[in-house]
Design a protein around this motif. Structure first.
Motif, PDB file in Angstrom:
ATOM      1  N   LYS A 171      10.717  57.270  35.376  1.00  0.00           N
ATOM      2  CA  LYS A 171      11.358  56.602  36.509  1.00  0.00           C
ATOM      3  C   LYS A 171      12.724  56.109  36.066  1.00  0.00           C
ATOM      4  O   LYS A 171      12.845  55.427  35.042  1.00  0.00           O
ATOM      5  N   ARG A 172      13.728  56.447  36.844  1.00  0.00           N
ATOM      6  CA  ARG A 172      15.097  56.073  36.508  1.00  0.00           C
ATOM      7  C   ARG A 172      15.682  55.223  37.620  1.00  0.00           C
ATOM      8  O   ARG A 172      15.481  55.510  38.801  1.00  0.00           O
ATOM      9  N   TYR A 173      16.419  54.219  37.220  1.00  0.00           N
ATOM     10  CA  TYR A 173      17.008  53.297  38.185  1.00  0.00           C
ATOM     11  C   TYR A 173      18.492  53.126  37.879  1.00  0.00           C
ATOM     12  O   TYR A 173      18.902  53.123  36.721  1.00  0.00           O
ATOM     13  N   GLN A 174      19.256  52.965  38.929  1.00  0.00           N
ATOM     14  CA  GLN A 174      20.645  52.557  38.817  1.00  0.00           C
ATOM     15  C   GLN A 174      20.751  51.246  39.578  1.00  0.00           C
ATOM     16  O   GLN A 174      20.567  51.212  40.793  1.00  0.00           O
ATOM     17  N   VAL A 175      20.998  50.168  38.867  1.00  0.00           N
ATOM     18  CA  VAL A 175      21.109  48.868  39.508  1.00  0.00           C
ATOM     19  C   VAL A 175      22.589  48.509  39.635  1.00  0.00           C
ATOM     20  O   VAL A 175      23.368  48.689  38.705  1.00  0.00           O
ATOM     21  N   VAL A 176      22.972  48.020  40.809  1.00  0.00           N
ATOM     22  CA  VAL A 176      24.350  47.623  41.073  1.00  0.00           C
ATOM     23  C   VAL A 176      24.337  46.168  41.527  1.00  0.00           C
ATOM     24  O   VAL A 176      23.661  45.820  42.497  1.00  0.00           O
ATOM     25  N   ILE A 177      25.079  45.323  40.826  1.00  0.00           N
ATOM     26  CA  ILE A 177      25.250  43.925  41.226  1.00  0.00           C
ATOM     27  C   ILE A 177      26.689  43.746  41.688  1.00  0.00           C
ATOM     28  O   ILE A 177      27.632  44.081  40.957  1.00  0.00           O
ATOM     29  N   SER A 178      26.855  43.237  42.908  1.00  0.00           N
ATOM     30  CA  SER A 178      28.177  43.159  43.533  1.00  0.00           C
ATOM     31  C   SER A 178      28.524  41.719  43.872  1.00  0.00           C
ATOM     32  O   SER A 178      27.645  40.911  44.190  1.00  0.00           O
ATOM     33  N   GLY A 179      29.804  41.419  43.812  1.00  0.00           N
ATOM     34  CA  GLY A 179      30.295  40.098  44.182  1.00  0.00           C
ATOM     35  C   GLY A 179      31.777  40.003  43.893  1.00  0.00           C
ATOM     36  O   GLY A 179      32.342  40.841  43.189  1.00  0.00           O
ATOM     37  N   PRO A 180      32.440  38.972  44.414  1.00  0.00           N
ATOM     38  CA  PRO A 180      33.898  38.866  44.272  1.00  0.00           C
ATOM     39  C   PRO A 180      34.351  38.203  42.986  1.00  0.00           C
ATOM     40  O   PRO A 180      35.536  38.021  42.777  1.00  0.00           O
ATOM     41  N   GLY A 190      34.742  29.518  39.939  1.00  0.00           N
ATOM     42  CA  GLY A 190      33.414  29.047  40.307  1.00  0.00           C
ATOM     43  C   GLY A 190      32.533  30.078  40.957  1.00  0.00           C
ATOM     44  O   GLY A 190      31.319  29.858  41.089  1.00  0.00           O
ATOM     45  N   THR A 191      33.093  31.205  41.408  1.00  0.00           N
ATOM     46  CA  THR A 191      32.269  32.231  42.037  1.00  0.00           C
ATOM     47  C   THR A 191      31.465  32.963  40.975  1.00  0.00           C
ATOM     48  O   THR A 191      31.911  33.130  39.837  1.00  0.00           O
ATOM     49  N   PRO A 192      30.245  33.410  41.314  1.00  0.00           N
ATOM     50  CA  PRO A 192      29.392  34.067  40.306  1.00  0.00           C
ATOM     51  C   PRO A 192      29.955  35.418  39.893  1.00  0.00           C
ATOM     52  O   PRO A 192      30.507  36.154  40.712  1.00  0.00           O
ATOM     53  N   ASN A 193      29.799  35.737  38.624  1.00  0.00           N
ATOM     54  CA  ASN A 193      30.371  36.954  38.050  1.00  0.00           C
ATOM     55  C   ASN A 193      29.290  38.032  37.935  1.00  0.00           C
ATOM     56  O   ASN A 193      28.279  37.824  37.249  1.00  0.00           O
ATOM     57  N   PRO A 194      29.461  39.193  38.568  1.00  0.00           N
ATOM     58  CA  PRO A 194      28.454  40.268  38.479  1.00  0.00           C
ATOM     59  C   PRO A 194      28.174  40.721  37.050  1.00  0.00           C
ATOM     60  O   PRO A 194      27.049  41.096  36.724  1.00  0.00           O
ATOM     61  N   ILE A 195      29.204  40.686  36.177  1.00  0.00           N
ATOM     62  CA  ILE A 195      28.998  41.125  34.796  1.00  0.00           C
ATOM     63  C   ILE A 195      28.021  40.197  34.092  1.00  0.00           C
ATOM     64  O   ILE A 195      27.105  40.639  33.386  1.00  0.00           O
ATOM     65  N   ALA A 196      28.193  38.886  34.292  1.00  0.00           N
ATOM     66  CA  ALA A 196      27.304  37.929  33.647  1.00  0.00           C
ATOM     67  C   ALA A 196      25.877  38.078  34.151  1.00  0.00           C
ATOM     68  O   ALA A 196      24.923  38.033  33.374  1.00  0.00           O
ATOM     69  N   LYS A 228      41.273  48.793  33.608  1.00  0.00           N
ATOM     70  CA  LYS A 228      42.365  48.285  34.426  1.00  0.00           C
ATOM     71  C   LYS A 228      43.177  47.293  33.587  1.00  0.00           C
ATOM     72  O   LYS A 228      42.715  46.805  32.557  1.00  0.00           O
ATOM     73  N   ARG A 229      44.370  46.990  34.064  1.00  0.00           N
ATOM     74  CA  ARG A 229      45.202  46.054  33.313  1.00  0.00           C
ATOM     75  C   ARG A 229      44.563  44.671  33.252  1.00  0.00           C
ATOM     76  O   ARG A 229      44.684  43.960  32.273  1.00  0.00           O
ATOM     77  N   GLN A 230      43.927  44.267  34.335  1.00  0.00           N
ATOM     78  CA  GLN A 230      43.217  43.001  34.350  1.00  0.00           C
ATOM     79  C   GLN A 230      41.726  43.259  34.529  1.00  0.00           C
ATOM     80  O   GLN A 230      41.339  44.208  35.200  1.00  0.00           O
ATOM     81  N   LEU A 231      40.922  42.420  33.941  1.00  0.00           N
ATOM     82  CA  LEU A 231      39.472  42.577  34.034  1.00  0.00           C
ATOM     83  C   LEU A 231      39.020  42.454  35.477  1.00  0.00           C
ATOM     84  O   LEU A 231      39.326  41.480  36.148  1.00  0.00           O
ATOM     85  N   ASP A 232      38.295  43.446  35.954  1.00  0.00           N
ATOM     86  CA  ASP A 232      37.770  43.439  37.312  1.00  0.00           C
ATOM     87  C   ASP A 232      36.255  43.445  37.212  1.00  0.00           C
ATOM     88  O   ASP A 232      35.664  44.394  36.728  1.00  0.00           O
ATOM     89  N   SER A 233      35.622  42.364  37.663  1.00  0.00           N
ATOM     90  CA  SER A 233      34.183  42.222  37.458  1.00  0.00           C
ATOM     91  C   SER A 233      33.365  42.621  38.673  1.00  0.00           C
ATOM     92  O   SER A 233      32.158  42.461  38.685  1.00  0.00           O
ATOM     93  N   ARG A 234      33.977  43.098  39.729  1.00  0.00           N
ATOM     94  CA  ARG A 234      33.220  43.432  40.931  1.00  0.00           C
ATOM     95  C   ARG A 234      32.435  44.725  40.752  1.00  0.00           C
ATOM     96  O   ARG A 234      32.878  45.647  40.103  1.00  0.00           O
ATOM     97  N   ASN A 235      31.258  44.770  41.388  1.00  0.00           N
ATOM     98  CA  ASN A 235      30.447  45.990  41.433  1.00  0.00           C
ATOM     99  C   ASN A 235      30.163  46.560  40.038  1.00  0.00           C
ATOM    100  O   ASN A 235      30.720  47.575  39.648  1.00  0.00           O
ATOM    101  N   ARG A 236      29.302  45.890  39.311  1.00  0.00           N
ATOM    102  CA  ARG A 236      28.907  46.354  37.990  1.00  0.00           C
ATOM    103  C   ARG A 236      27.538  47.011  38.073  1.00  0.00           C
ATOM    104  O   ARG A 236      26.630  46.532  38.760  1.00  0.00           O
ATOM    105  N   SER A 237      27.351  48.111  37.344  1.00  0.00           N
ATOM    106  CA  SER A 237      26.088  48.859  37.410  1.00  0.00           C
ATOM    107  C   SER A 237      25.614  49.236  36.017  1.00  0.00           C
ATOM    108  O   SER A 237      26.383  49.246  35.050  1.00  0.00           O
TER     109      SER A 237
END
Length: 288
Positions: A171-180, A190-196, A228-237
């Motif tokens: 069984k294989r899964y691809q999990v995606v956590i998204s947020g701004p 203060g907003t939650p980080n998808p990477i964390a 990217k030039r700056q760290l972009d933490s949105r939509n991590r899988s």
């Protein structure tokens, strides 16, 4: 060894395996097999001459099946042969299986072996990762062959020290956590980080207890990243692979994976809500 050197020198990128499959088909045609062909997804198949007798219940086809595409490189490096050792990506996994299958075909033809059923030689594509077993799934759904297999032997890896005689579920899964969540000082502070949250979930999954008999495995796979030039933490899988010979273990691992992701996202959102983060700034997750 010469065959194996030729094979690993052909680049086999995902969904671009046609050149390698063409080489395999050519070798089996030269050996003298019948009905040599490749299908629309670059999976190869060939028969030994069909026997006159037919197995009961229509199960008249035995098969040898290694996966033919071992690496994800678009440009295969030059193979290095050092004595009786071949060094190249995919030389063992699974060029060895493909060449072993070719050797078996030559041996059976040379011995004029007459099998009680047709012998089908297969080389499938897309086993790992994004391929998700697409080659073998296609083979077992193909109308001309569906329901005819009485036995399949899979050749995988470089050695012959062990044999797997039970079905292995995967069984294989691809999990995606998204947020701004991001790196800006304001207004994202203060907003939650998808990477964390993803890291927390994967750490919890890695601690899932497994049976001691090695018949159940859990692997944390690739985490795609776009520079990217700056760290972009949105939509991590991340990809997660569970395998076992016991169906109940696969169910247990599936529950553990989903629970770990749900708990990690909920913890991150709970902290964010305590900091006054609005609902539309919270994390969400999805499985594919």
């Amino acid at each position: 060894m010469d065959w194996q050197v030729e094979l690993v020198a052909i680049p086999p990128p995902p969904f671009g395996e046609q050149a390698r499959t063409a080489w395999i088909a050519g070798r089996f045609a030269q050996a003298g097999l019948a009905h040599v062909r490749t299908d629309e997804i670059a999976t190869f198949s060939a028969f030994l001459p069909k026997p006159t007798r037919r197995r009961k219940h229509g199960l008249d086809c035995g098969s040898f099946c290694p996966r033919s595409i071992p690496s994800f490189r678009r440009h295969a490096p030059r193979p290095l042969v050092n004595g009786d050792r071949l060094e190249a990506p995919g030389a063992c996994d699974n060029a060895a299986g493909v060449i072993g299958m070719l050797a078996i075909a030559h041996a059976l033809l040379h011995a004029k072996f007459e099998a009680p059923v047709s012998l089908l030689f297969l080389a499938n594509v897309g086993e790992e990762g994004e391929g998700d077993l697409r080659g073998v799934r296609h083979l077992y759904k193909e109308e001309a062959l569906a329901g005819r297999y009485c036995r399949t032997r899979v050749l995988d890896g470089a050695g012959a020290e062990s044999a797997v005689t039970q079905a292995l579920g995967s069984k294989r899964y691809q999990v995606v956590i998204s947020g701004p969540g991001g790196t800006a000082f304001t207004p994202m502070h203060g907003t939650p980080n998808p990477i964390a949250a993803l890291a927390s979930a994967l750490a919890a999954i890695a601690e899932t207890p497994l049976p001691p008999n090695r018949a159940t495995t859990l692997n944390l796979g690739t985490i795609p990243w776009r520079h990217k030039r700056q760290l972009d933490s949105r939509n991590r899988s991340a990809s997660i692979d569970c395998r076992s010979i016991a169906p109940e273990q696969l169910v247990r691992l599936e529950v553990a994976v989903h629970r770990a992701v749900e708990d990690a996202v909920e913890r991150a959102n709970e902290i964010a809500r305590g900091n006054g983060v609005r609902r539309n700034k919270l994390l969400s997750f999805a499985f594919t």
